[in-house]
Design an enzyme around this catalytic site. Structure first.
Site, PDB file in Angstrom:
ATOM      1  N   CYS A 325      65.498 -30.986  -0.937  1.00 11.74           N
ATOM      2  CA  CYS A 325      64.630 -30.176  -1.788  1.00 11.74           C
ATOM      3  C   CYS A 325      63.500 -29.539  -0.968  1.00 11.74           C
ATOM      4  CB  CYS A 325      64.096 -31.015  -2.947  1.00 11.74           C
ATOM      5  SG  CYS A 325      63.486 -30.030  -4.329  1.00 11.74           S
ATOM      6  N   HIS A 423      68.745 -33.854  -5.318  1.00  6.22           N
ATOM      7  CA  HIS A 423      68.236 -35.225  -5.326  1.00  6.22           C
ATOM      8  C   HIS A 423      69.381 -36.160  -5.741  1.00  6.22           C
ATOM      9  CE1 HIS A 423      64.029 -34.199  -4.753  1.00  6.22           C
ATOM     10  NE2 HIS A 423      64.142 -33.267  -5.694  1.00  6.22           N
TER      11      HIS A 423
END
Length: 475
Positions: A325, A423
């Site tokens: 991310c 994630h």
């Protein structure tokens, strides 16, 4: 409603355990936390964002998490400001004073979510935040007694004996409440006790006599619950005699969703090391740049620690790097924030290790995702989730293919550096095995992470059933 004398007193764990106790009895139960402050979050089925602790509690209830289980989520992005998530969607950035004033408006949203849960479920287990005795936060309170009074719910207060001062914590917290709030408190729970309970009994008798409130239970210190933390980083590990993979994660100032690395920490074949301020990134097979709520600020922090040079040396020595991310965005050439989404508008030069450029945008990507990872001609299925602002333009190879058919992530020409927005990237056993083979040729067998979490939830529920007066609590 479970309230605590302090942060990290055990509220989240107690609520999760009570949820599982009720679920075992066939009662349709849901968790609820009016206001949560955390950078570890989860994506709900309907594409909203809530605190990760409430997602774990929903699992304890055997139900899917929804945005109404945590209607107000505060995600700090500076020492004085935060992004406010309202019923799963980003509302705006506010400073502490602005949010303090906004709470009187937010109470209506909180009560709306609570009403939806009470309409759907037989029982709702509520978790407070921090302590109800924070005098400076009492006005317009939506997190603790302010909510309890509005919703007219009973309260129990939990305290952590392991940190010391448990009787002062409980007695003092009760004393600082108003008369109506004190009447709402039905009893106390003492958490994380180790030793001979007989040595505690005189103190319990004193507390009950002085307050007129019963101690509903003394819960033991439970090690290795393997539940995803609300915010604090857990570094506890049990390693095998022959570690196969050394992983280093630099701790950024606004690190988010570090639960990504729990699956690595819990594997005895992996030595996971968090590197903090003033420490060097070294002795690693794999360096992982984590997610962050403030990408450009944390990129500056990374450079101030000399970690950019450590990473370059690591790559020269043949090491591998993965960015997740915000960490993925840092690995690119440029991060552009034209609208000041994460602070002052501007551009930051990335680490230049991946051929990508990122533009931060006002819209946030929130989705649960399935993908296929391809490395060295082998594939593995990934089950993850996306929580990010911004879009990245990728030049070159992309190692992931989403279920929609769209390519995702990036990998360098040298094959040593990889990034993804997903994630939960390491949670699936096949993915970890493929990644470890890519890193240093080892084969690592991953434990079933979901099974480990279930075991932890059941251990809490078993301890509650054994050590708490549930007949009194649920009468």
């Amino acid at each position: 409603m479970v309230q605590g004398t302090t942060s990290d007193a055990g509220k989240s764990v107690l609520v999760a355990g009570l949820c599982r106790v009720l679920a075992r009895k066939g009662i349709k139960v849901a968790p609820f936390k009016p206001q949560n402050m955390a950078l570890n979050s989860a994506v709900t089925k309907d594409g909203g964002e809530i605190g990760r602790a409430q997602a774990v509690q929903a699992q304890a209830c055997n139900v899917e998490p929804t945005v109404h289980m945590n209607p107000v989520l505060i995600k700090p992005n500076s020492d004085t400001g935060a992004q406010i998530i309202l019923q799963g969607k980003a509302l705006s950035n506010m400073d502490a004073v602005g949010f303090h004033d906004y709470k009187r408006v937010a109470m209506g949203t909180v009560l709306d979510s609570f009403a939806k849960l009470t309409d759907e479920y037989e029982s709702v287990m509520i978790e407070g935040a921090g302590s109800p005795a924070e005098i400076n936060l009492r006005e317009n309170d939506i997190a603790n007694m302010g909510f309890a009074e509005e919703a007219d719910v009973p309260v129990i207060i939990i305290a952590d004996i392991d940190r010391g001062g448990v009787f002062a914590h409980l007695y003092g917290t009760l004393a600082l409440l108003s008369e109506s709030e004190q009447a709402r408190v039905k009893g106390f729970v003492i958490n994380r006790f180790r030793g001979d309970i007989g040595l505690l009994e005189s103190g319990l008798d004193w507390l009950e006599e002085k307050t007129g409130k019963p101690v509903l239970g003394v819960l033991p210190f439970l090690h290795g619950l393997n539940l995803e933390a609300e915010d604090a980083i857990t570094a506890e590990q049990e390693l095998s005699s022959q570690v196969k993979l050394n992983v280093v994660v630099p701790v950024l100032t606004r690190i988010s969703n570090h639960t990504d690395f729990d699956v690595l920490r819990l594997n005895p074949d992996i030595n996971l090391r968090y590197v903090g301020k003033g420490e060097k990134i070294d002795k690693a097979d794999l360096v992982i740049l984590p997610g962050t709520k403030s990408v450009r600020d944390d990129l500056d922090y990374l450079r101030s620690q000399g970690w950019d040079k450590d990473i370059q040396r690591h790559i020269r020595l043949g090491g591998k790097v993965i960015g997740i991310c915000g960490g993925y965005q840092m690995l690119g050439k440029l991060i552009d924030d034209p609208n000041g989404v994460e602070g002052s508008p501007g551009k930051s030069e990335g680490l230049g290790l991946l051929d990508i450029t990122t533009t931060l945008t006002d819209s946030k990507q929130l989705t649960n995702t399935h993908a296929q990872l391809c490395l060295n001609g082998k594939t593995a299925n990934v089950k993850g989730y996306e929580i990010h602002v911004g879009r990245s333009e990728v030049q070159g190879a992309q190692p992931l293919r989403l279920s929609s058919g769209e390519a995702e992530g990036a990998i360098s020409e040298c094959g040593q550096i990889m990034g993804t927005y997903l994630h939960g990237f390491f949670d699936e056993a096949d993915v970890l095995s493929l990644v470890s083979e890519w890193v240093n040729g080892t084969q690592i067998k991953q434990q079933d992470f979901e099974q480990l979490k279930e075991k932890g939830i059941n251990r809490i529920a078993d301890a509650i059933a054994q050590h708490m007066n549930l007949d009194f609590l649920f009468k």
